[in-house]
Design an enzyme around this catalytic site. Structure first.
Site, PDB file in Angstrom:
ATOM      1  CG  ASP A   1      -2.055   0.951   1.107  1.00 25.87           C
ATOM      2  OD1 ASP A   1      -2.665   0.992   0.025  1.00 25.87           O
ATOM      3  OD2 ASP A   1      -2.324   1.675   2.069  1.00 25.87           O
TER       4      ASP A   1
ATOM      5  CG  ASP B   1      -3.742   2.588  -3.322  1.00 32.40           C
ATOM      6  OD1 ASP B   1      -3.328   1.413  -3.232  1.00 32.40           O
ATOM      7  OD2 ASP B   1      -3.395   3.484  -2.544  1.00 32.40           O
TER       8      ASP B   1
ATOM      9  CG  ASP C   1      -6.260   0.905   0.527  1.00 31.28           C
ATOM     10  OD1 ASP C   1      -5.423   0.022   0.279  1.00 31.28           O
ATOM     11  OD2 ASP C   1      -5.982   2.109   0.576  1.00 31.28           O
TER      12      ASP C   1
END
Length: 263
Positions: A66, A87, A91
């Protein structure tokens, strides 16, 4: 809170790794996808069987992707809205897998309905905490309060407690109580964070234009009849990610997302 202090440190540590991956021709998006797959596999393969220690080890090996993907985007100058969206979205998938895996254990061999409810509440509240910021920003409102528990805190507390609880299988006494305690803390902290953010958004909304807007058609920021309302979640959630700000925001990240891409 952790976002502000941890990102700069880990960015310095992970920059050499990001450079190697870029020279190998690997893109930030690939790192994001592989990292998420590793976290999901570690959580859903090991946690439901009660293998908390090894599951946490596997997740820890992938969770830093990440930060690596964001560093790669910054070094390569390939910062894109798609990368930030990917992203932030993944997540949420990774977070759901962690708490979903714990809920599966407690619903099965763990045989504790209260812990099932707590794990599911942590899963849901984490998503909603991110959504409040994204939705507020999509309506033109400010949500400038990080709150008590962001994504970074959720991950650190849950993974550390789960990993330590797994040491019970190796004969370490009492550590199995750490996981229930952590889930209670996260549940309460997430609820407080949600209230903090909703309060901040309400304050900004009431301090803005008069209710109903200039044309008197509805709440400020709400599309008038006939016009499509902004899509739910527009604006990007918070979390630990490729950010220009998310996990963050002590270090500017080229792939922005709302909270960081870690609450």
């Amino acid at each position: 809170m952790l976002n502000k202090y941890a990102r700069a440190f880990f960015t310095r540590v992970l920059t050499p790794i990001a450079s190697v991956l870029l020279r190998a021709g690997i893109s930030p998006d690939v790192v994001t996808l592989v990292g998420t797959a590793g976290v999901v596999a570690g959580a859903l393969v090991f946690y439901p069987r009660g293998a908390f220690f090894w599951g946490t080890v596997v997740i820890a090996l992938f969770v830093f992707s990440d930060l690596v993907d964001g560093t790669m985007a910054r070094l390569s100058g390939r910062s894109t809205k798609w990368g930030a969206f990917l992203d932030s979205t993944l997540d949420r998938v990774a977070d759901a897998a962690v708490f979903g895996g714990l809920a599966m254990w407690f619903a099965g061999e763990g045989d504790n309905q209260m812990m099932v409810a707590l794990a599911l509440f942590c899963l849901a509240s984490g998503q909603v905490v991110s959504y409040t910021k994204a939705r507020a920003e999509s309506l033109g409102l400010r949500c400038d309060v990080s709150g008590l528990v962001e994504r970074a805190e959720r991950l650190v507390i849950s993974l550390v407690a789960t990993g330590l609880a797994g040491l019970h299988d190796f004969g370490v006494p009492w550590v199995d109580w750490l996981l229930p305690i952590a889930l209670w803390l996260l549940a309460v902290g997430s609820a407080i964070t949600l209230v903090q953010r909703m309060t901040a958004v309400r304050r900004d909304a009431l301090g803005g234009p008069a209710a109903g807007g200039a044309d008197g058609t509805g709440r400020a920021g709400q599309a008038p009849p006939g016009d499509p309302a902004p899509p739910d979640g527009a604006g990007g959630p918070d979390g630990l990610a490729r950010t220009g700000g998310t996990v963050p925001t002590a270090v500017a990240h080229p792939r922005p997302h709302a909270e960081g891409g870690t609450a």
